[in-house]
Scaffold this motif. Structure first.
Motif, PDB file in Angstrom:
ATOM      1  N   HIS A  42     -79.348 114.163  45.305  1.00  0.00           N
ATOM      2  CA  HIS A  42     -78.006 113.477  45.543  1.00  0.00           C
ATOM      3  C   HIS A  42     -78.592 111.774  45.280  1.00  0.00           C
ATOM      4  N   CYS A  44     -75.987 108.620  43.626  1.00  0.00           N
ATOM      5  CA  CYS A  44     -76.462 108.519  42.047  1.00  0.00           C
ATOM      6  C   CYS A  44     -75.484 107.023  41.500  1.00  0.00           C
ATOM      7  N   SER A  56     -72.656 114.372  45.567  1.00  0.00           N
ATOM      8  CA  SER A  56     -73.771 112.761  45.361  1.00  0.00           C
ATOM      9  C   SER A  56     -73.966 111.240  45.742  1.00  0.00           C
ATOM     10  N   ARG A  93     -77.769 115.730  38.682  1.00  0.00           N
ATOM     11  CA  ARG A  93     -76.779 115.103  39.334  1.00  0.00           C
ATOM     12  C   ARG A  93     -76.192 113.493  38.010  1.00  0.00           C
TER      13      ARG A  93
END
Length: 109
Positions: A42, A44, A56, A93
């Motif tokens: 999770h 960014c 995310s 991610r």
């Protein structure tokens, strides 16, 4: 018991932690041959207009926090699949280089 690598932070040792959206098991044809386990982190710092994982970017309160050791415990049960069908793990991610300490610690387990 794990042999953790700890990162020294302000005079004390602290195990790396990260928020995880989910762990998807038994995935095919995502990153190479074989069955893989896909771990989606999770958060960014990038805000790409073409982001494929908008989840995310939302509030992280509903996602689970893992240490490198607890993530290892979660995915190590998949080792039999990896050995049998030439699979492995994939971490996902936006920009994983922001998690280099966590990933390094995880890899050493």
């Amino acid at each position: 018991m794990h042999n953790f690598v700890y990162i020294k932070i302000k005079g004390y040792m602290k195990e790396q932690r990260s928020m995880i959206i989910g762990v998807a098991r038994h995935c095919f044809s995502i990153d190479g041959d074989g069955v893989i386990t896909f771990v989606v982190f999770h958060g960014c710092q990038l805000r790409c207009c073409y982001c494929l994982n908008l989840q995310s970017l939302v509030d992280g309160d509903r996602f689970k926090e893992y240490t490198s050791g607890s993530l290892y415990d979660e995915v190590r049960t998949d080792e039999l699949y990896f050995l049998t069908v030439n699979g492995g793990m994939s971490l996902g991610r936006g920009k994983l280089c922001f998690l280099r300490n966590f990933i390094h610690e995880f890899r050493l387990l």
